[in-house]
Scaffold this motif. Structure first.
Motif, PDB file in Angstrom:
ATOM      1  N   ILE A   1       0.845  -1.204   0.000  1.00 25.20           N
ATOM      2  CA  ILE A   1       0.000   0.000   0.000  1.00 25.20           C
ATOM      3  C   ILE A   1       0.875   1.247   0.000  1.00 25.20           C
ATOM      4  O   ILE A   1       0.597   2.207  -0.712  1.00 25.20           O
ATOM      5  N   ARG A   2       1.947   1.236   0.772  1.00 26.18           N
ATOM      6  CA  ARG A   2       2.829   2.401   0.828  1.00 26.18           C
ATOM      7  C   ARG A   2       3.457   2.686  -0.538  1.00 26.18           C
ATOM      8  O   ARG A   2       3.531   3.828  -0.962  1.00 26.18           O
TER       9      ARG A   2
ATOM     10  N   PHE B   1       0.741   4.007  -2.766  1.00 23.81           N
ATOM     11  CA  PHE B   1       0.439   5.366  -2.319  1.00 23.81           C
ATOM     12  C   PHE B   1       1.475   6.344  -2.862  1.00 23.81           C
ATOM     13  O   PHE B   1       1.124   7.403  -3.397  1.00 23.81           O
ATOM     14  N   THR B   2       2.736   5.996  -2.749  1.00 26.89           N
ATOM     15  CA  THR B   2       3.798   6.885  -3.241  1.00 26.89           C
ATOM     16  C   THR B   2       3.662   7.108  -4.737  1.00 26.89           C
ATOM     17  O   THR B   2       3.756   8.246  -5.205  1.00 26.89           O
TER      18      THR B   2
ATOM     19  N   ARG C   1       0.614   9.382  -5.235  1.00 27.23           N
ATOM     20  CA  ARG C   1       0.889  10.746  -4.753  1.00 27.23           C
ATOM     21  C   ARG C   1       1.755  11.516  -5.744  1.00 27.23           C
ATOM     22  O   ARG C   1       1.506  12.689  -6.017  1.00 27.23           O
TER      23      ARG C   1
ATOM     24  N   TRP D   1     -11.906  13.209   2.070  1.00 28.84           N
ATOM     25  CA  TRP D   1     -11.660  12.325   0.922  1.00 28.84           C
ATOM     26  C   TRP D   1     -12.891  12.244   0.035  1.00 28.84           C
ATOM     27  O   TRP D   1     -12.799  12.310  -1.187  1.00 28.84           O
TER      28      TRP D   1
ATOM     29  N   ASN E   1      -8.331   5.832  -3.957  1.00 26.26           N
ATOM     30  CA  ASN E   1      -8.328   4.582  -3.211  1.00 26.26           C
ATOM     31  C   ASN E   1      -8.465   4.868  -1.712  1.00 26.26           C
ATOM     32  O   ASN E   1      -7.654   5.589  -1.132  1.00 26.26           O
TER      33      ASN E   1
ATOM     34  N   ASN F   1      -7.703   3.164   0.678  1.00 28.29           N
ATOM     35  CA  ASN F   1      -6.543   2.701   1.439  1.00 28.29           C
ATOM     36  C   ASN F   1      -5.530   3.800   1.700  1.00 28.29           C
ATOM     37  O   ASN F   1      -4.650   3.634   2.537  1.00 28.29           O
ATOM     38  N   TYR F   2      -5.626   4.907   0.989  1.00 24.60           N
ATOM     39  CA  TYR F   2      -4.630   5.969   1.113  1.00 24.60           C
ATOM     40  C   TYR F   2      -4.985   7.032   2.149  1.00 24.60           C
ATOM     41  O   TYR F   2      -4.167   7.898   2.449  1.00 24.60           O
ATOM     42  N   THR F   3      -6.183   7.019   2.697  1.00 24.45           N
ATOM     43  CA  THR F   3      -6.601   8.125   3.575  1.00 24.45           C
ATOM     44  C   THR F   3      -5.711   8.261   4.795  1.00 24.45           C
ATOM     45  O   THR F   3      -5.302   9.367   5.148  1.00 24.45           O
TER      46      THR F   3
ATOM     47  N   LEU G   1      -2.647   7.278   5.177  1.00 26.81           N
ATOM     48  CA  LEU G   1      -1.307   7.708   4.776  1.00 26.81           C
ATOM     49  C   LEU G   1      -1.282   9.200   4.452  1.00 26.81           C
ATOM     50  O   LEU G   1      -0.320   9.896   4.799  1.00 26.81           O
ATOM     51  N   TYR G   2      -2.339   9.696   3.812  1.00 22.94           N
ATOM     52  CA  TYR G   2      -2.410  11.142   3.569  1.00 22.94           C
ATOM     53  C   TYR G   2      -2.538  11.906   4.883  1.00 22.94           C
ATOM     54  O   TYR G   2      -1.899  12.948   5.060  1.00 22.94           O
TER      55      TYR G   2
END
Length: 108
Positions: free
Chosen positions: A15-16, A19-20, A23, A56, A78, A80-82, A84-85
């Protein structure tokens, strides 16, 4: 293309990592999330900033309207990114530190 020929290619990125990639491809997402959080803080300084999931969904709606008007296909946000943001924004923007409660991450 047979991706197994490329040993460095991971067909299931973490996921990381995903996400990167997202982003970097869509810097407007972070900009808009920061803008929404600051707007909420400015309008209601006595209230907590709405949850990242709320922001989001506002962003999802905003991008859907924008892209629908242009007849373009909206890119996907996605869920799944909330988290991390939220963590990234609180780390990078001092005025938004502590804006959201976070849980201990179970994934590395």
């Amino acid at each position: 293309m047979n991706l197994s020929l490329f040993p460095h290619h991971d067909p299931h990125p973490s996921i990381r990592e995903a996400f990167t990639d997202f982003r970097l491809a869509h810097p407007e997402v972070e900009r808009e999330l920061v803008k929404l959080a600051r707007l909420a803080k400015m309008r209601r300084p006595d209230q907590p900033v709405p949850g990242m999931k709320c922001l989001w969904e506002v962003l999802r709606w905003t991008f859907w309207l924008r892209d629908s008007a242009d007849r373009g296909e909206p890119f996907k946000l996605n869920n799944n990114y909330t988290a991390l943001y939220a963590r990234r924004i609180m780390e990078l923007y001092p005025d938004l530190r502590g804006a959201w409660e976070t849980r201990k991450r179970s994934a590395a």
